[in-house]
Write an enzyme that holds these catalytic residues in place. Structure first.
Site, PDB file in Angstrom:
ATOM      1  N   LYS A   1       0.835  -1.207   0.000  1.00 11.45           N
ATOM      2  CA  LYS A   1       0.000   0.000   0.000  1.00 11.45           C
ATOM      3  C   LYS A   1       0.872   1.261   0.000  1.00 11.45           C
ATOM      4  CE  LYS A   1      -2.209  -1.156   3.815  1.00 11.45           C
ATOM      5  NZ  LYS A   1      -1.560  -2.443   4.138  1.00 11.45           N
TER       6      LYS A   1
ATOM      7  N   ARG B   1     -10.206   0.412   8.413  1.00 12.79           N
ATOM      8  CA  ARG B   1      -9.725  -0.941   8.678  1.00 12.79           C
ATOM      9  C   ARG B   1     -10.763  -1.775   9.402  1.00 12.79           C
ATOM     10  NH1 ARG B   1      -3.954   0.249   8.715  1.00 12.79           N
ATOM     11  NH2 ARG B   1      -2.792  -1.637   9.135  1.00 12.79           N
TER      12      ARG B   1
ATOM     13  N   ARG C   1      11.578  -5.304   5.244  1.00 12.68           N
ATOM     14  CA  ARG C   1      11.317  -3.891   4.902  1.00 12.68           C
ATOM     15  C   ARG C   1      12.228  -2.944   5.678  1.00 12.68           C
ATOM     16  NH1 ARG C   1       5.405  -1.875   5.387  1.00 12.68           N
ATOM     17  NH2 ARG C   1       5.575  -2.933   7.396  1.00 12.68           N
TER      18      ARG C   1
ATOM     19  N   ARG D   1      10.909  -0.963  11.220  1.00 14.78           N
ATOM     20  CA  ARG D   1       9.801  -0.662  12.120  1.00 14.78           C
ATOM     21  C   ARG D   1       9.755  -1.651  13.273  1.00 14.78           C
ATOM     22  NH1 ARG D   1       4.628   0.231   8.269  1.00 14.78           N
ATOM     23  NH2 ARG D   1       3.647  -0.969   9.925  1.00 14.78           N
TER      24      ARG D   1
ATOM     25  N   ARG E   1      -0.726  -9.100  13.186  1.00 12.13           N
ATOM     26  CA  ARG E   1      -1.290  -8.113  12.247  1.00 12.13           C
ATOM     27  C   ARG E   1      -2.085  -8.798  11.128  1.00 12.13           C
ATOM     28  NH1 ARG E   1       4.055  -5.062  11.000  1.00 12.13           N
ATOM     29  NH2 ARG E   1       2.915  -4.145   9.262  1.00 12.13           N
TER      30      ARG E   1
HETATM   31  P1  AP5 Z   1       4.678  -1.582   1.948  1.00 18.85           P
HETATM   32  O1  AP5 Z   1       4.348  -0.795   0.738  1.00 18.85           O
HETATM   33  O2  AP5 Z   1       5.385  -0.909   3.044  1.00 18.85           O
HETATM   34  O3  AP5 Z   1       3.372  -2.356   2.481  1.00 18.85           O
HETATM   35  P2  AP5 Z   1       2.064  -1.819   3.198  1.00 18.85           P
HETATM   36  O4  AP5 Z   1       0.903  -2.452   2.506  1.00 18.85           O
HETATM   37  O5  AP5 Z   1       2.094  -0.341   3.306  1.00 18.85           O
HETATM   38  O6  AP5 Z   1       2.235  -2.533   4.589  1.00 18.85           O
HETATM   39  P3  AP5 Z   1       2.165  -1.965   6.089  1.00 18.85           P
HETATM   40  O7  AP5 Z   1       2.911  -2.945   6.940  1.00 18.85           O
HETATM   41  O8  AP5 Z   1       2.589  -0.544   6.152  1.00 18.85           O
HETATM   42  O9  AP5 Z   1       0.685  -2.087   6.354  1.00 18.85           O
HETATM   43  P4  AP5 Z   1       0.027  -2.103   7.703  1.00 18.85           P
HETATM   44  O10 AP5 Z   1      -1.353  -1.949   7.246  1.00 18.85           O
HETATM   45  O11 AP5 Z   1       0.330  -3.296   8.531  1.00 18.85           O
HETATM   46  O12 AP5 Z   1       0.724  -0.915   8.530  1.00 18.85           O
HETATM   47  P5  AP5 Z   1       0.281   0.573   8.832  1.00 18.85           P
HETATM   48  O13 AP5 Z   1       1.458   1.400   8.861  1.00 18.85           O
HETATM   49  O14 AP5 Z   1      -0.853   0.948   7.951  1.00 18.85           O
HETATM   50  O15 AP5 Z   1       5.517  -2.860   1.444  1.00 18.85           O
HETATM   51  C1  AP5 Z   1       5.980  -3.851   2.354  1.00 18.85           C
HETATM   52  C2  AP5 Z   1       7.354  -4.362   1.913  1.00 18.85           C
HETATM   53  O16 AP5 Z   1       7.218  -5.098   0.709  1.00 18.85           O
HETATM   54  C3  AP5 Z   1       8.367  -3.256   1.620  1.00 18.85           C
HETATM   55  O17 AP5 Z   1       9.611  -3.665   2.039  1.00 18.85           O
HETATM   56  C4  AP5 Z   1       8.306  -3.103   0.104  1.00 18.85           C
HETATM   57  O18 AP5 Z   1       9.545  -2.654  -0.445  1.00 18.85           O
HETATM   58  C5  AP5 Z   1       7.983  -4.527  -0.350  1.00 18.85           C
HETATM   59  N1  AP5 Z   1       7.121  -4.567  -1.545  1.00 18.85           N
HETATM   60  C6  AP5 Z   1       6.078  -3.744  -1.853  1.00 18.85           C
HETATM   61  N2  AP5 Z   1       5.510  -4.092  -3.016  1.00 18.85           N
HETATM   62  C7  AP5 Z   1       6.205  -5.196  -3.453  1.00 18.85           C
HETATM   63  C8  AP5 Z   1       6.084  -6.028  -4.607  1.00 18.85           C
HETATM   64  N3  AP5 Z   1       5.150  -5.807  -5.525  1.00 18.85           N
HETATM   65  N4  AP5 Z   1       6.954  -7.060  -4.717  1.00 18.85           N
HETATM   66  C9  AP5 Z   1       7.923  -7.288  -3.774  1.00 18.85           C
HETATM   67  N5  AP5 Z   1       8.075  -6.529  -2.666  1.00 18.85           N
HETATM   68  C10 AP5 Z   1       7.229  -5.492  -2.510  1.00 18.85           C
HETATM   69  O19 AP5 Z   1      -0.302   0.418  10.297  1.00 18.85           O
HETATM   70  C11 AP5 Z   1       0.555   0.118  11.382  1.00 18.85           C
HETATM   71  C12 AP5 Z   1      -0.242  -0.016  12.665  1.00 18.85           C
HETATM   72  O20 AP5 Z   1      -0.909   1.236  12.968  1.00 18.85           O
HETATM   73  C13 AP5 Z   1      -1.377  -1.047  12.628  1.00 18.85           C
HETATM   74  O21 AP5 Z   1      -0.924  -2.351  12.929  1.00 18.85           O
HETATM   75  C14 AP5 Z   1      -2.313  -0.476  13.704  1.00 18.85           C
HETATM   76  O22 AP5 Z   1      -1.846  -0.813  14.985  1.00 18.85           O
HETATM   77  C15 AP5 Z   1      -2.198   1.030  13.531  1.00 18.85           C
HETATM   78  N6  AP5 Z   1      -3.205   1.561  12.616  1.00 18.85           N
HETATM   79  C16 AP5 Z   1      -2.984   2.164  11.409  1.00 18.85           C
HETATM   80  N7  AP5 Z   1      -4.144   2.511  10.822  1.00 18.85           N
HETATM   81  C17 AP5 Z   1      -5.138   2.108  11.665  1.00 18.85           C
HETATM   82  C18 AP5 Z   1      -6.558   2.152  11.595  1.00 18.85           C
HETATM   83  N8  AP5 Z   1      -7.202   2.672  10.530  1.00 18.85           N
HETATM   84  N9  AP5 Z   1      -7.260   1.645  12.640  1.00 18.85           N
HETATM   85  C19 AP5 Z   1      -6.638   1.112  13.719  1.00 18.85           C
HETATM   86  N10 AP5 Z   1      -5.297   1.029  13.834  1.00 18.85           N
HETATM   87  C20 AP5 Z   1      -4.539   1.517  12.813  1.00 18.85           C
HETATM   88 MG    MG Z   2       2.195   1.051   4.884  1.00 17.70          MG
END
Ligand code: AP5
Ligand code: MG
Ligand code: ZN
Length: 215
Positions: A13, A88, A126, A159, A170
């Site tokens: 994402k 979410r 990552r 992270r 997660r």
């Molecule tokens: P990346 O692009 O970083 O993936 P992502 O989908 O953004 O994954 P996240 O881990 O950031 O999602 P998340 O939803 O768990 O975390 P968030 O920060 O939103 O890519 C991942 C890796 O893969 C990278 O190394 C990249 O280079 C590689 N990659 C990407 N595309 C690729 C491809 N096509 N092929 C190969 N490799 C690839 O949330 C964190 C925490 O915050 C949550 O756990 C929760 O506690 C809290 N939180 C956030 N939002 C909310 C909400 N709305 N409600 C409640 N709690 C929330």
């Molecule tokens: Mg992300």
């Protein structure tokens, strides 16, 4: 364009968001990035969110909804936005509908599909930029210079919630709480599925095509 990026942790994402906002000139609103910034700065919101995030649990809905509500009120969201990691839960999705009302309807929800088996490697390898939040990967998308961001020269870090244990929690949270949104937005006829198991640039091509063919 008013867009949502949906998909499991590690689906790509954040990675795709960087390209989408460039192409469509809309602001990127990542609730995860906002929480991490607040934690780093030690704000009251950061203090409330930290434990949940470190354990791989969701931050309570009311905290997230208020945060997004005030962010969407800012001037730069007038012509659209890209929400990443929000909503979410069904509660958040319903609250978002209320916030947007009839005059600011969502255009599309881009659902990046990646099977569970691939997510752990993506997440544990990552590395994120401390300054601009760009995501790299030690094998799949390495930075040109080790530990340095290609985009802004910022320092890369791992992270705290990117451990094998936290990833498992997660993914469970995603399956139980967030997956139902796929149905929710399918019923509204605004869901676009994209194969997230391809190369990063190919995923973006498919996103552009999906959005383009819908216009
Ligand atoms: P990346 O692009 O970083 O993936 P992502 O989908 O953004 O994954 P996240 O881990 O950031 O999602 P998340 O939803 O768990 O975390 P968030 O920060 O939103 O890519 C991942 C890796 O893969 C990278 O190394 C990249 O280079 C590689 N990659 C990407 N595309 C690729 C491809 N096509 N092929 C190969 N490799 C690839 O949330 C964190 C925490 O915050 C949550 O756990 C929760 O506690 C809290 N939180 C956030 N939002 C909310 C909400 N709305 N409600 C409640 N709690 C929330
Ligand atoms: Mg992300
Ligand atoms: Zn950077």
């Amino acid at each position: 364009m008013r867009l949502i990026l949906l998909g499991p942790p590690g689906a790509g994402k954040g990675t795709q968001a960087k390209s989408i906002i460039n192409e469509y000139k809309i602001p990127h609103i990542s609730t995860g990035d906002i929480f991490r910034k607040n934690i780093k700065e030690g704000t009251p919101l950061g203090k409330k969110a930290k434990d949940f995030i470190d354990k791989g649990l969701l931050v309570p809905d009311e905290l997230v909804v208020d945060l997004v509500k005030s962010r969407l009120d800012e001037d730069d969201c007038e012509n659209g936005f890209l929400l990443d990691g929000f909503p979410r839960t069904l509660v958040q999705a319903t609250a978002l509908e209320e916030v947007l009302g009839d005059s600011m309807k969502l255009d599309y929800v881009i659902n990046i599909e990646v099977k569970k088996e691939l997510l752990v490697d993506r997440i544990t390898g990552r590395r994120m930029c401390k300054d601009c939040g760009a995501a790299f990967h030690v094998s799949f998308n390495p930075p040109k210079k080790e530990s340095v961001c290609d985009l802004c020269d910022g320092e890369l870090y791992q992270r705290k919630d990117d451990t094998v244990e936290t990833v498992a929690s997660r993914i469970d949270v995603y399956l139980n709480e967030t997956m139902p949104l796929v149905d929710f937005y399918t019923k509204k006829d605004i869901l676009l599925n994209v194969d997230g198991e391809q190369e990063i640039s190919k995923v973006f091509e498919d996103i552009k095509k999906a959005l383009g063919s819908e216009e």
